[in-house]
Design an enzyme around this catalytic site. Structure first.
Site, PDB file in Angstrom:
ATOM      1  N   GLY A 152       0.828  -1.205   0.000  1.00 14.50           N
ATOM      2  CA  GLY A 152       0.000   0.000   0.000  1.00 14.50           C
ATOM      3  C   GLY A 152       0.855   1.244   0.000  1.00 14.50           C
ATOM      4  O   GLY A 152       2.075   1.198   0.207  1.00 14.50           O
ATOM      5  N   GLY A 179       0.557   5.759   0.850  1.00 12.29           N
ATOM      6  CA  GLY A 179      -0.247   6.808   1.452  1.00 12.29           C
ATOM      7  C   GLY A 179       0.301   8.172   1.143  1.00 12.29           C
ATOM      8  O   GLY A 179       1.096   8.361   0.212  1.00 12.29           O
ATOM      9  N   PHE A 204       2.445  10.083   2.751  1.00 11.78           N
ATOM     10  CA  PHE A 204       3.845  10.390   2.992  1.00 11.78           C
ATOM     11  C   PHE A 204       4.786   9.219   2.737  1.00 11.78           C
ATOM     12  O   PHE A 204       5.947   9.267   3.116  1.00 11.78           O
ATOM     13  CB  PHE A 204       4.038  10.877   4.436  1.00 11.78           C
ATOM     14  CG  PHE A 204       3.306  12.154   4.737  1.00 11.78           C
ATOM     15  CD1 PHE A 204       3.625  13.321   4.087  1.00 11.78           C
ATOM     16  CD2 PHE A 204       2.283  12.169   5.660  1.00 11.78           C
ATOM     17  CE1 PHE A 204       2.950  14.499   4.360  1.00 11.78           C
ATOM     18  CE2 PHE A 204       1.600  13.339   5.945  1.00 11.78           C
ATOM     19  CZ  PHE A 204       1.929  14.507   5.288  1.00 11.78           C
ATOM     20  N   GLY A 205       4.302   8.141   2.141  1.00 11.85           N
ATOM     21  CA  GLY A 205       5.209   7.043   1.894  1.00 11.85           C
ATOM     22  C   GLY A 205       4.511   5.776   1.466  1.00 11.85           C
ATOM     23  O   GLY A 205       3.335   5.770   1.132  1.00 11.85           O
ATOM     24  N   ASP A 212      -7.464  11.962  10.733  1.00 13.73           N
ATOM     25  CA  ASP A 212      -7.527  11.401   9.370  1.00 13.73           C
ATOM     26  C   ASP A 212      -8.157  10.007   9.390  1.00 13.73           C
ATOM     27  O   ASP A 212      -7.625   9.060   8.823  1.00 13.73           O
ATOM     28  CB  ASP A 212      -6.123  11.342   8.766  1.00 13.73           C
ATOM     29  CG  ASP A 212      -6.166  11.163   7.236  1.00 13.73           C
ATOM     30  OD1 ASP A 212      -7.227  11.461   6.640  1.00 13.73           O
ATOM     31  OD2 ASP A 212      -5.153  10.751   6.658  1.00 13.73           O
TER      32      ASP A 212
END
Length: 1020
Positions: A723, A725, A727-728, A851
């Site tokens: 996966g 996201g 920021f990484g 979030d």
């Protein structure tokens, strides 16, 4: 030739003159005909455009054809008269249209048929519809229309069918309803009507269907209703009607359906009533106050094919022979006083063997006595539910009962059955609930129980079973209720029971002679609510793994020989309400952490060997809810417990005052040294403060090397990528240091904010622990093989991926083994709520996630949810409405609207995200779907159809197992869905002040889970 040429134009002139004269003559007889037709067409055209203008949502594009390129008579859903080209029918049912009904429809003066059913229209029904003098059919069923019944509709004297079922109409049925003398069908069921049924109903001489069920109507049914000699259906169930049901209705031979259940009617039934109802197919009067005997004439009511329901009344005496009701499907006789406590009470069962279509037979809670005959096995092979509970039936259970192989429920509790469970019960391959508690059954629990793979509830308590608990009960992998208490069972508790992952409601093994210890495998029942092993011969310690049963609310272990201390792992049971450890051999202190379990309302440790100080907060602050008698070494606590005070430290050292003086001198010197050190450090810190302000610490968190991560991910190979996201990226890795598979989140340090996200997530997660939060194992802050800065976080690996993959596999091209049914969705919602409850209410410092969304909810191998990704979370000390950090936080669609307007983050923001997540789980729609535009959003999409039209909004895959749509279009388990949708809607309100807090949410979700989908009565 010239005269001929002259005569031709002259003849043409005379011809035109005659045509004009003829036209003028016709206009004298009908001067407005052409003009009227033109104006009428224009009026209809404008009325339809005005109707379209009030449609706010047309998800199927049905009205796209309503444009100027085609004549309105060719528009979708419009039918015009061929001669006048005027609208006669408007048929737009079932297209999920949103909006209000335009009053301009009242200008369609030729309309005879109006059907807007099964949409999402709201607002009032326009009074202008009363101008439709030719209207014959008005079908507005299953919308969200509100307001009172429009009296002007009673001016539509040609009406034959008025169907307003399934709306939110209020007020009374007007007396003017009697003006509709041609009305045949009148359906106002499933609204909020009140008041009485008006006597003017007698004028509806053509009426065949009268349905006003599920309202709040009150008073008597007027005798005038007996004037309706063509009536076929009267359905007024689920109201507040009272008095004597008009006996004259029993003389209306045309009646097919009488449905008056769940009211307050009283009186008795005429003995010959079924002789005068030759067409009756459906008779339901349950839930009233009727008394007397069942009419003997029912023996000849051969037309009863669907339902005979007289349960929950006060009927007495014997049940007549019902053998002529050969097509009857449902027979409800429960909760009466039927039977004479004689052996003849059950003879009528022999006659039921002729009822070959019988699917349900309920005799619960009567006065039936006698034994079951072998002929019970000759009942219909279609029989699905059979209930004998709470009578005085005795004797052995006939082996022939096993012939009823279609049974899903067999309920025989609280009788006097004896003997053993027949081995023929092994034929019940469809059985879901087997309830036999409260009898005199004996012998061993047969191993055939393990073959009943569909079993949902097994209740064998309150009998005389002996021997061991058969281990193959572990094969029943759908069990949620297992109650074997109050028998003579012995031996160890089989470990196989703890492998039943579905066991979520109760495990009750109390009042037996079980021995051994409570196995550590009990921790595998992660989602169970009640464990009761009290009054046995158990020994050993309380296993520390009990803390892994994080949904546990009731734990009863009293009356055993359990020793050791109360384990600290109980601190994980945040929802624990009742804890009874009395009459054991426990030692050590009462752990102080128990006073921090906010839901704990009862605590009993009487007659143990506990010692030390009793806490004073939480449940320990209420002496009536704490029992500690029989522990002679306890002290302190609140005064109402009447315990001796604990020995103070000062008294212990009274003889050592000299040493205390020396200690004071040493302390003063030490204090001065420490003070000078602190002042020095303060100035050094002040000098370096600006240098370090942007570099948050991640102390106390172990670190792993870049080499280990590189090796564990095969060089961060694409095949291990699971996966990505904001920021990484996240990789699957095998780390020798962690001795298992882990998830590694590698930060993309080129992305703005990635450094800050790394430190925020480390500092947020290093000191918080909860079963529903992802666990951070270690981190890496180093350089890679190229000498570039490298940062990564290491978490527990979640085998079942993210919730997003399960909700939208078709979008993400994800492979999921099965869809999420309603049970799983409810458990996941509760898991996420528990995580938020911990973050908002139980942490030393309030944590705001900022979030929350499906991709940040991960599922482990047991489908337990864990909230992850704290990269933009905030550690604050605020409540709803107070601030933290300014700016837009979170993801589009899940972030609350106030963040977009510059408001500061708060717990209310997390609650908005939680509400949207709930609605997404229940509807299957993302908040960012393309259909949500022009001011529409997921909250409004649900609100428009809530609560009456759930079938328009709930995710269809939920239907497959838990929420089936019934024949009448309603949804089973709708109460559960309504409760969940309600929480999601309130949490996602636009105004932060109107949203629920997490304490109320977790409480309501707990209540929903307790009552969710039982489907039968259980014994706990």
């Amino acid at each position: 030739m010239k005269p001929y040429i002259f005569l031709l134009p002259m003849s043409w002139y005379i011809y035109l003159h005659l045509i004009n004269l003829l036209t003028l003559t016709l206009m004298c007889f009908s001067p407005n005909r052409t003009l009227t037709m033109a104006l009428g067409n224009q009026t209809d055209h404008l009325a339809l455009l005005q109707f379209k203008q009030l449609i706010s949502s047309d998800p199927n594009g049905i009205l796209d054809s309503w444009n100027s390129s085609t004549h309105f008579c060719n528009w979708h859903g419009i039918i015009c008269s061929p001669k006048h080209q005027r609208v006669t029918k408007l048929k737009l049912q079932g297209y999920k249209l949103h909006g209000s009904i335009s009053p301009f429809l009242g200008n369609l003066s030729h309309m005879r048929f109006l059907n807007l059913g099964d949409n999402n229209f709201n607002g009032n029904i326009p009074q202008e519809l009363g101008r439709l003098s030719r209207l014959r059919y008005l079908l507005l069923l299953n919308n969200s229309l509100s307001g009172e019944f429009p009296i002007n509709l009673t001016k539509c004297s040609e009406l034959k069918r008025m169907m307003l079922v399934g709306n939110k109409l209020i007020g009374k049925i007007p007396s003017q309803i009697g003006y509709l003398q041609k009305l045949q069908h009148f359906r106002m069921d499933k609204n909020n009507l009140s008041g009485k049924i008006p006597p003017s109903i007698k004028n509806l001489a053509s009426l065949t269907i009268f349905m006003t069920s599920f309202n709040n109507l009150e008073g008597n049914i007027p005798q005038e209703i007996c004037s309706l000699t063509q009536l076929k259906i009267i359905a007024v169930h689920a109201n507040k009607l009272s008095g004597i049901f008009p006996s004259c209705l029993y003389n209306i031979s045309s009646l097919n359906v009488i449905s008056i259940a769940s009211n307050e009617f009283s009186g008795s039934l005429p003995p010959n009533m079924f002789h005068t109802l030759p067409n009756l197919q459906y008779f339901s009067i349950g839930g009233n106050n009727f008394s007397g005997h069942i009419p003997t004439s029912i023996a000849n009511a051969s037309t009863l094919t669907t339902l005979l329901d007289i349960d929950t009344n006060h009927f007495v005496g014997q049940v007549p022979n019902l053998g002529k009701l050969q097509s009857l499907r449902f027979l409800h006789l429960a909760y009466n006083n039927l039977g004479d406590n004689s052996k003849e009470d059950l003879e009528f069962l022999n006659s039921l063997t002729n009822c070959s279509k019988l699917r349900l037979l309920d005799l619960t809670t009567n006065n039936f006595e006698g034994s079951l005959q072998n002929s019970i096995g000759n009942l219909s092979t279609s029989l699905n539910r059979l209930s004998f509970g709470d009578n005085q039936i005795y004797g052995q259970i006939p082996t022939e009962l096993g012939n009823l192989t279609s049974l899903s429920l067999l309920s025989m509790e609280y009788n006097n059955f004896e003997g053993t469970i027949p081995t023929t019960f092994g034929k019940f391959q469809k059985i879901q609930a087997l309830i036999l508690y409260g009898n005199n059954l004996s012998g061993v629990i047969p191993s055939i129980i393990g073959n009943l793979s569909q079993l949902y509830a097994l209740g064998l308590d309150g009998n005389m079973f002996e021997g061991n608990i058969p281990p193959n009960i572990g094969n029943c992998q759908k069990l949620q209720y297992l109650t074997l208490s109050q028998n003579n069972l012995k031996g160890d508790i089989p470990l196989e029971i703890f492998n039943i992952s579905s066991l979520t409601n109760s495990l009750n093994l109390s009042h037996n002679s079980l021995s051994g210890s409570l196995p550590k495998e009990v921790g595998m029942l992660k989602n169970i609510e009640m464990i009761d092993v009290s009054e046995n011969n158990l020994s050993g310690d309380i296993p520390g793994t009990i803390g892994e049963c994080t949904s546990l609310e009731y734990l009863y272990m009293e009356g055993n020989s359990i020793r050791g201390t109360i384990p600290s792992s109980l601190t994980s049971l945040k929802g624990l309400q009742r804890l009874d450890l009395s009459r054991n051999q426990l030692s050590g202190p009462i752990p102080k952490f128990l006073q921090n379990i906010s839901f704990l309302e009862y605590f009993n440790v009487s007659f143990n060997m506990l010692e030390g100080e009793v806490p004073t907060d939480g449940v320990f602050g209420n002496a009536t809810q704490v029992a500690i008698i029989g522990n002679n070494k306890l002290c302190g606590g609140i005064s109402q417990l009447h315990l001796p005070p604990c020995l103070s430290k000062g008294r212990k050292h009274a003889k050592h005052r000299k040493f205390r003086l020396i200690a004071v001198i040493v302390s003063v010197v030490s204090f001065l040294l420490i003070l000078s050190f602190i002042i020095t450090m303060y100035w050094m810190r002040k000098i370096n403060l600006k240098r370090n302000v942007d570099s948050p610490t991640i102390d106390q968190l172990a670190k792993v090397s870049y080499q280990d991560l590189h090796r564990g991910t095969d060089g961060f190979a694409a095949r291990n990528l699971i996966g990505s996201g904001s920021f990484g990226s996240v990789y699957r890795a095998n780390l020798v240091s962690e001795d298992n598979v882990v998830a590694v989140k590698v930060l993309n340090l080129q992305k703005k904010g990635a450094h800050k996200s790394f430190f925020v997530e480390c500092n947020a997660l290093k000191n918080i622990r909860h079963r529903n939060l992802v666990k951070i194992l270690t981190c890496c802050s180093s350089t890679d093989y190229k000498g570039q800065e490298f940062k990564a976080l290491v978490f527990d690996y979640m085998k079942n991926g993210s919730l997003e993959q399960w909700l939208h596999p078709e979008i993400l091209n994800a492979e999921t083994p099965t869809s999420l049914d309603l049970s799983l969705r409810l458990n996941i919602i509760i898991d996420v709520a528990s995580a938020l409850h911990y973050l908002h209410e139980e942490c030393e410092q309030l944590v705001i996630h900022c979030d929350l969304k499906p991709s940040n909810v991960l599922l482990d191998e047991d489908m337990v949810a864990h909230v992850s990704d704290f990269g933009i979370s905030r550690l604050v000390s605020s409540i709803c409405g107070n601030s933290s950090t300014i700016g837009i936080k979170g993801s589009v669609g899940y972030a609350p609207p106030e963040y977009g307007m510059g408001s500061e983050v708060s717990t209310c923001g997390d609650m908005y995200s939680f509400g949207i997540l709930m609605l997404e789980m229940l509807t299957g729609r993302r908040p960012t779907d393309e259909v949500f535009k022009d001011g529409q959003n997921l909250h409004n999409f649900v609100a428009i159809s809530f609560p009456d039209n759930l079938e328009n909004i709930f995710y269809p895959h939920i239907v497959s197992r838990d929420a089936e749509v019934t024949e009448d279009g309603s949804i089973e388990n709708s109460e559960c869905l309504i409760s969940l949708f309600r929480i999601g809607l309130i949490c996602s309100m636009e105004s932060p002040k109107e949203r629920m807090n997490i304490v109320d949410v977790t409480r309501d979700l707990s209540m929903i889970k307790k009552t969710y989908l039982t489907g039968f009565r259980t014994h706990n």
